[in-house]
Write an enzyme that holds these catalytic residues in place. Structure first.
Site, mmCIF file in Angstrom:
data_model
loop_
_atom_site.group_PDB
_atom_site.id
_atom_site.type_symbol
_atom_site.label_atom_id
_atom_site.label_comp_id
_atom_site.label_asym_id
_atom_site.label_seq_id
_atom_site.Cartn_x
_atom_site.Cartn_y
_atom_site.Cartn_z
ATOM 1 N N GLU A 12 -15.287 -2.445 33.759
ATOM 2 C CA GLU A 12 -16.072 -3.497 33.120
ATOM 3 C C GLU A 12 -17.173 -3.951 34.066
ATOM 4 O O GLU A 12 -16.969 -4.022 35.285
ATOM 5 C CB GLU A 12 -15.207 -4.718 32.763
ATOM 6 C CG GLU A 12 -14.300 -4.537 31.570
ATOM 7 C CD GLU A 12 -15.026 -4.577 30.232
ATOM 8 O OE1 GLU A 12 -16.276 -4.545 30.215
ATOM 9 O OE2 GLU A 12 -14.335 -4.630 29.196
ATOM 10 N N GLU A 46 -19.846 -7.081 33.318
ATOM 11 C CA GLU A 46 -20.205 -7.974 32.233
ATOM 12 C C GLU A 46 -20.804 -9.289 32.722
ATOM 13 O O GLU A 46 -20.463 -9.775 33.807
ATOM 14 C CB GLU A 46 -18.957 -8.333 31.410
ATOM 15 C CG GLU A 46 -18.260 -7.154 30.786
ATOM 16 C CD GLU A 46 -17.027 -7.548 29.995
ATOM 17 O OE1 GLU A 46 -16.712 -6.852 29.012
ATOM 18 O OE2 GLU A 46 -16.368 -8.548 30.363
ATOM 19 N N CYS A 77 -10.651 -11.230 24.576
ATOM 20 C CA CYS A 77 -11.780 -10.837 25.415
ATOM 21 C C CYS A 77 -12.483 -9.680 24.713
ATOM 22 O O CYS A 77 -11.859 -8.662 24.435
ATOM 23 C CB CYS A 77 -11.327 -10.358 26.795
ATOM 24 S SG CYS A 77 -9.729 -10.958 27.341
ATOM 25 N N SER A 78 -13.763 -9.833 24.447
ATOM 26 C CA SER A 78 -14.473 -8.751 23.773
ATOM 27 C C SER A 78 -15.980 -8.959 23.939
ATOM 28 O O SER A 78 -16.403 -9.534 24.938
ATOM 29 C CB SER A 78 -14.069 -8.684 22.292
ATOM 30 O OG SER A 78 -14.518 -7.479 21.706
ATOM 31 N N LYS A 129 -5.036 0.789 24.261
ATOM 32 C CA LYS A 129 -6.364 0.404 24.736
ATOM 33 C C LYS A 129 -6.860 1.411 25.785
ATOM 34 O O LYS A 129 -6.104 1.854 26.651
ATOM 35 C CB LYS A 129 -6.338 -0.995 25.343
ATOM 36 C CG LYS A 129 -5.967 -2.098 24.362
ATOM 37 C CD LYS A 129 -7.037 -2.369 23.343
ATOM 38 C CE LYS A 129 -8.156 -3.214 23.882
ATOM 39 N NZ LYS A 129 -9.100 -3.637 22.820
ATOM 40 N N HIS A 184 -23.465 -5.481 30.510
ATOM 41 C CA HIS A 184 -23.495 -5.896 29.107
ATOM 42 C C HIS A 184 -22.909 -7.294 28.938
ATOM 43 O O HIS A 184 -22.276 -7.832 29.839
ATOM 44 C CB HIS A 184 -22.773 -4.881 28.214
ATOM 45 C CG HIS A 184 -21.317 -4.715 28.537
ATOM 46 N ND1 HIS A 184 -20.864 -3.870 29.526
ATOM 47 C CD2 HIS A 184 -20.203 -5.283 28.006
ATOM 48 C CE1 HIS A 184 -19.546 -3.916 29.591
ATOM 49 N NE2 HIS A 184 -19.117 -4.779 28.677
#
Length: 251
Positions: free
Chosen positions: A160, A162, A99-100, A87, A63
């Protein structure tokens, strides 16, 4: 032939019950990330929960994301945050300012021209996480540098995967932390950040460590070197310092 990300996007993907996690963080896991292939071509969308389960990541699910670095114009110090204990992924770790993800939920955040979508998302999340008013983070003042493709497990269950846009911003900002998102924040210079890295008591997000290892300190030097006549730094001075047209694979 389909890429693993394409195949994963079309496959039946695993899910999980979030009832044991913080209620607000669980709610945010319903937001929809933008699925991409390894060239950052959009494929569709899936909720954050689906995107961050290692079982799905191991099938190739990938993503779009961003990492924003906010520097103080007067002295060039970088604003760091420590992620909240609440989190679900990478709790309590130090990382860059914010960070998102740009979200499929917002049409503006899907705009790819001149990285507009990720810039809009960065301004939105700086307000959500650190309470920084959007008026202090104008979308046109973010300097895009490059995109990295990385994969990083969090705790075995979560992780993650990404294509992460690196954005620099120089701005005087007012920080009012959202304590459900961050437990601490502080400004550091290069030497102070290196001392934090050298201290085994500190833990850092994997993407921040990768960016620091290969890019951050060199770009930071350039930022300081390009001060204006008033001694202030500007992220926009880094325009053209790197070819940001390709995705840099760091998996």
């Amino acid at each position: 032939m389909s890429s693993p990300a394409v195949a994963a996007a079309r496959a039946a993907l695993s899910t999980i019950d979030l009832s044991k996690y913080d209620a607000e963080q669980s709610r945010l896991m319903d937001e929809r990330c933008i699925l991409v292939d390894e060239q950052d071509c959009a494929l569709g969308a899936a909720d954050k929960k689906t995107c961050h389960l290692m079982e799905n990541i191991n099938k190739g699910l990938l993503h779009r994301a961003f990492s924003a670095f906010v520097f103080r114009p007067s002295d060039g110090k970088l604003l760091l945050q420590q992620r909240a204990t609440e989190k679900i992924t990478f709790p309590d770790m130090w990382t860059n300012t914010c960070c998102s993800h740009p979200l499929d939920d917002f049409e503006e955040e899907k705009i790819e021209k001149e990285q507009l979508g990720v810039r809009v998302a960065a301004s939105r999340k700086l307000e959500h996480e650190l309470g920084i008013p959007k008026t202090q983070t104008p979308v046109d003042q973010f300097q895009y540098l490059t995109r990295i493709h990385y994969l990083a497990p969090s705790n075995g269950l979560w992780g993650e995967h990404e294509v992460d846009y690196i954005l620099f911003l120089t701005a005087d900002v007012t920080v009012t932390p959202n304590l459900n998102e961050i437990r601490d924040s502080k400004y550091v210079d290069k030497a102070e950040l290196q001392a934090m890295f050298d201290n085994p008591a500190n833990s850092f997000t994997p993407w921040f460590k990768l960016i620091a290892r290969d890019f951050l300190f060199g770009w930071w030097d350039e930022l300081i070197a390009r001060k204006d006549a008033n001694g202030k730094i500007s992220a926009k001075s880094l325009a053209g310092i790197v070819d940001g047209s390709n995705v840099v694979k760091m998996v």
